[in-house]
Design a protein around this motif. Structure first.
Motif, PDB file in Angstrom:
ATOM      1  N   LEU A  70     -34.505  -4.441  28.942  1.00  0.00           N
ATOM      2  CA  LEU A  70     -34.413  -4.714  30.376  1.00  0.00           C
ATOM      3  C   LEU A  70     -32.956  -4.598  30.809  1.00  0.00           C
ATOM      4  N   GLY A  71     -32.685  -3.697  31.748  1.00  0.00           N
ATOM      5  CA  GLY A  71     -31.338  -3.545  32.288  1.00  0.00           C
ATOM      6  C   GLY A  71     -31.189  -4.357  33.563  1.00  0.00           C
ATOM      7  N   VAL A  72     -30.329  -5.360  33.511  1.00  0.00           N
ATOM      8  CA  VAL A  72     -30.044  -6.129  34.718  1.00  0.00           C
ATOM      9  C   VAL A  72     -28.865  -5.427  35.391  1.00  0.00           C
ATOM     10  N   VAL A  73     -29.096  -4.935  36.595  1.00  0.00           N
ATOM     11  CA  VAL A  73     -28.080  -4.110  37.243  1.00  0.00           C
ATOM     12  C   VAL A  73     -27.300  -4.939  38.254  1.00  0.00           C
ATOM     13  N   ALA A  74     -25.988  -4.897  38.115  1.00  0.00           N
ATOM     14  CA  ALA A  74     -25.076  -5.478  39.095  1.00  0.00           C
ATOM     15  C   ALA A  74     -24.196  -4.321  39.563  1.00  0.00           C
ATOM     16  N   ALA A  75     -23.378  -4.556  40.543  1.00  0.00           N
ATOM     17  CA  ALA A  75     -22.494  -3.486  40.997  1.00  0.00           C
ATOM     18  C   ALA A  75     -21.129  -4.075  41.287  1.00  0.00           C
ATOM     19  N   VAL A  76     -20.149  -3.186  41.389  1.00  0.00           N
ATOM     20  CA  VAL A  76     -18.830  -3.628  41.819  1.00  0.00           C
ATOM     21  C   VAL A  76     -18.977  -4.220  43.231  1.00  0.00           C
ATOM     22  N   ASP A  77     -19.831  -3.592  44.038  1.00  0.00           N
ATOM     23  CA  ASP A  77     -20.146  -4.101  45.371  1.00  0.00           C
ATOM     24  C   ASP A  77     -21.590  -3.766  45.680  1.00  0.00           C
ATOM     25  N   PRO A  78     -22.507  -4.714  45.831  1.00  0.00           N
ATOM     26  CA  PRO A  78     -22.329  -6.163  45.716  1.00  0.00           C
ATOM     27  C   PRO A  78     -22.162  -6.608  44.259  1.00  0.00           C
ATOM     28  N   PRO A  79     -21.312  -7.624  43.986  1.00  0.00           N
ATOM     29  CA  PRO A  79     -21.086  -8.079  42.608  1.00  0.00           C
ATOM     30  C   PRO A  79     -22.271  -8.889  42.076  1.00  0.00           C
ATOM     31  N   ALA A  80     -22.236  -9.133  40.755  1.00  0.00           N
ATOM     32  CA  ALA A  80     -23.346  -9.812  40.100  1.00  0.00           C
ATOM     33  C   ALA A  80     -23.419 -11.275  40.494  1.00  0.00           C
ATOM     34  N   ARG A  81     -24.632 -11.764  40.666  1.00  0.00           N
ATOM     35  CA  ARG A  81     -24.808 -13.211  40.782  1.00  0.00           C
ATOM     36  C   ARG A  81     -25.214 -13.693  39.401  1.00  0.00           C
ATOM     37  N   ALA A  82     -24.398 -14.596  38.846  1.00  0.00           N
ATOM     38  CA  ALA A  82     -24.614 -15.029  37.465  1.00  0.00           C
ATOM     39  C   ALA A  82     -26.030 -15.557  37.276  1.00  0.00           C
ATOM     40  N   GLY A  83     -26.533 -16.289  38.258  1.00  0.00           N
ATOM     41  CA  GLY A  83     -27.855 -16.892  38.131  1.00  0.00           C
ATOM     42  C   GLY A  83     -28.928 -15.864  37.861  1.00  0.00           C
ATOM     43  N   LEU A  84     -28.829 -14.723  38.548  1.00  0.00           N
ATOM     44  CA  LEU A  84     -29.848 -13.694  38.372  1.00  0.00           C
ATOM     45  C   LEU A  84     -29.733 -13.064  36.986  1.00  0.00           C
ATOM     46  N   VAL A  85     -28.509 -12.779  36.558  1.00  0.00           N
ATOM     47  CA  VAL A  85     -28.304 -12.167  35.235  1.00  0.00           C
ATOM     48  C   VAL A  85     -28.807 -13.117  34.146  1.00  0.00           C
ATOM     49  N   ASP A  86     -28.439 -14.405  34.252  1.00  0.00           N
ATOM     50  CA  ASP A  86     -28.846 -15.381  33.233  1.00  0.00           C
ATOM     51  C   ASP A  86     -30.362 -15.504  33.151  1.00  0.00           C
ATOM     52  N   ARG A  87     -30.982 -15.642  34.316  1.00  0.00           N
ATOM     53  CA  ARG A  87     -32.439 -15.848  34.326  1.00  0.00           C
ATOM     54  C   ARG A  87     -33.174 -14.624  33.802  1.00  0.00           C
ATOM     55  N   ALA A  88     -32.754 -13.442  34.260  1.00  0.00           N
ATOM     56  CA  ALA A  88     -33.439 -12.226  33.821  1.00  0.00           C
ATOM     57  C   ALA A  88     -33.267 -12.049  32.309  1.00  0.00           C
ATOM     58  N   ALA A  89     -32.074 -12.374  31.799  1.00  0.00           N
ATOM     59  CA  ALA A  89     -31.829 -12.221  30.362  1.00  0.00           C
ATOM     60  C   ALA A  89     -32.694 -13.193  29.563  1.00  0.00           C
ATOM     61  N   VAL A  90     -32.802 -14.429  30.030  1.00  0.00           N
ATOM     62  CA  VAL A  90     -33.613 -15.430  29.333  1.00  0.00           C
ATOM     63  C   VAL A  90     -35.098 -15.040  29.386  1.00  0.00           C
ATOM     64  N   ALA A  91     -35.544 -14.577  30.562  1.00  0.00           N
ATOM     65  CA  ALA A  91     -36.950 -14.167  30.699  1.00  0.00           C
ATOM     66  C   ALA A  91     -37.247 -13.013  29.757  1.00  0.00           C
ATOM     67  N   ALA A  92     -36.317 -12.064  29.671  1.00  0.00           N
ATOM     68  CA  ALA A  92     -36.533 -10.899  28.804  1.00  0.00           C
ATOM     69  C   ALA A  92     -36.621 -11.341  27.349  1.00  0.00           C
ATOM     70  N   ARG A  93     -35.639 -12.115  26.899  1.00  0.00           N
ATOM     71  CA  ARG A  93     -35.646 -12.534  25.490  1.00  0.00           C
ATOM     72  C   ARG A  93     -36.882 -13.367  25.170  1.00  0.00           C
ATOM     73  N   SER A  94     -37.309 -14.199  26.113  1.00  0.00           N
ATOM     74  CA  SER A  94     -38.513 -15.003  25.879  1.00  0.00           C
ATOM     75  C   SER A  94     -39.741 -14.114  25.696  1.00  0.00           C
ATOM     76  N   ALA A  95     -39.693 -12.923  26.301  1.00  0.00           N
ATOM     77  CA  ALA A  95     -40.829 -11.999  26.214  1.00  0.00           C
ATOM     78  C   ALA A  95     -40.659 -10.996  25.083  1.00  0.00           C
ATOM     79  N   GLY A  96     -39.605 -11.163  24.259  1.00  0.00           N
ATOM     80  CA  GLY A  96     -39.391 -10.238  23.149  1.00  0.00           C
ATOM     81  C   GLY A  96     -38.779  -8.918  23.582  1.00  0.00           C
ATOM     82  N   ILE A  97     -38.053  -8.954  24.711  1.00  0.00           N
ATOM     83  CA  ILE A  97     -37.439  -7.747  25.276  1.00  0.00           C
ATOM     84  C   ILE A  97     -35.922  -7.922  25.213  1.00  0.00           C
ATOM     85  N   GLU A  98     -35.196  -6.893  24.813  1.00  0.00           N
ATOM     86  CA  GLU A  98     -33.732  -6.991  24.696  1.00  0.00           C
ATOM     87  C   GLU A  98     -33.079  -6.740  26.059  1.00  0.00           C
ATOM     88  N   PRO A  99     -32.366  -7.739  26.602  1.00  0.00           N
ATOM     89  CA  PRO A  99     -31.696  -7.513  27.888  1.00  0.00           C
ATOM     90  C   PRO A  99     -30.335  -6.843  27.700  1.00  0.00           C
TER      91      PRO A  99
END
Ligand code: GTP
Ligand code: MG
Ligand code: ZN
Length: 277
Positions: A70-99
């Motif tokens: 799972l690729g969590v995409v952020a950009a230089v503009d708009p920049p990443a919101r940590a909450g979204l990156v953290d949650r998506a990464a945790v959801a992916a790993r919980s599902a056996g998917i490499e973020p």
């Protein structure tokens, strides 16, 4: 299944041809599902992985089926919101998917600082690709990674350039991207349905509509403690295997926070997420 159009789905058959099959609006079939086409009906097959997300409205969605990464995409503009990156990464790993993390638009001014700051939060834990869909910088490494892993999806806020990246990775494809005249339509979602694409160098990538938040669905506290991005830099194990890194004795994460190996802000973000579960 490669795209869901409400009352029909596009499926790719074993011989590589595509066919549109009618389905009930609530069929539950999502992009990435294997289906058996039986006359006019598509029957969903067993899923290897299912990435779940809770939308701000409370509904539970399967983002895509049978993902490897799972690729969590952020950009230089708009920049990443940590909450979204953290949650998506945790959801992916919980599902056996490499973020992994994609930082797009590195062609813009100020890119270096934003890449450094964004990377620092997850460094050593999530694989990071700093890319530009506009110039092509860094996209070959991303394509190689997808080819080596199998099937991926790109998720992230609207406007970070998910569809632009797919267009760059698949010459000849013309997914809709936000045009200059829409540029100030804040919150406008250009992509409205998920679509699966085969990349020329191998592997598959799903383009998804922009999301504001990635709500967690039924993630256990212990899984959050194991999967939170930024904690993998700690080599030492906690005394208790099911340590939640709160008040347990012998917690390696708390020691790492004290010695600043894990930034204080990272740890606070973890505690906030833990309190939500
Ligand atoms: N400067 C620059 N602009 C980019 C880059 N990639 C995309 N853009 C621009 O960013 C805007 C949004 O791109 P999209 O590809 O539509 O973004 P998206 O993430 O698919 O958005 P949704 O479909 O709404 O979720 C467009 O105006 C693109 O031209 C890049 O690498 N550099
Ligand atoms: Mg898009
Ligand atoms: Zn611990």
């Amino acid at each position: 299944m490669v795209s869901h159009l409400g009352i029909a789905v596009d499926v790719e058959l074993a011989d590589g041809t595509r066919q549109r099959v009618r389905v009930a609006r609530k069929s539950g079939i999502v992009v990435g599902d294997d289906v058996v086409v039986d006359g006019e009906r598509a029957l969903m097959q067993h899923r290897r992985t299912a990435l779940l997300r809770r939308s701000p409205g409370g509904g539970v969605h399967v983002v895509a089926a049978n993902l490897d990464v799972l690729g969590v995409v952020a950009a230089v503009d708009p920049p990443a919101r940590a909450g979204l990156v953290d949650r998506a990464a945790v959801a992916a790993r919980s599902a056996g998917i490499e973020p992994f993390l994609v930082i797009n638009k590195v062609d813009l001014d100020g890119a270096a600082d934003i890449v450094t700051a964004t990377s620092a939060r997850v460094a050593g834990d999530l694989r990071i690709f700093a890319v530009s869909a506009a110039s092509g910088e860094g996209t070959a490494a991303l394509a190689d990674f997808i080819a080596s892993r199998g099937r991926g999806a790109l998720v992230g806020p609207s406007g970070v350039g998910k569809s632009s990246l797919l267009n760059r990775l698949m010459p000849g494809t013309e997914l809709n991207v936000r045009t200059l005249s829409d540029a100030h339509g804040a919150g406008r979602h250009t992509t409205t349905v998920s679509t699966l694409h085969k990349l020329p160098g191998g592997g598959e990538l799903v383009d998804t509509p922009g999301i504001r938040e990635f709500g967690l669905v039924d993630v256990l506290k212990g899984d959050l403690a194991r999967f939170f991005p930024g904690f993998h830099v700690v080599d030492d194990a906690c005394r208790f295997r099911d340590c939640l890194h709160c008040d347990e004795p012998g917690c390696a994460i708390k020691v790492a926070v004290t010695s600043a190996r894990v930034p204080e802000a990272r740890y606070r973000a973890y505690l906030n997420l833990l309190a939500e579960l």
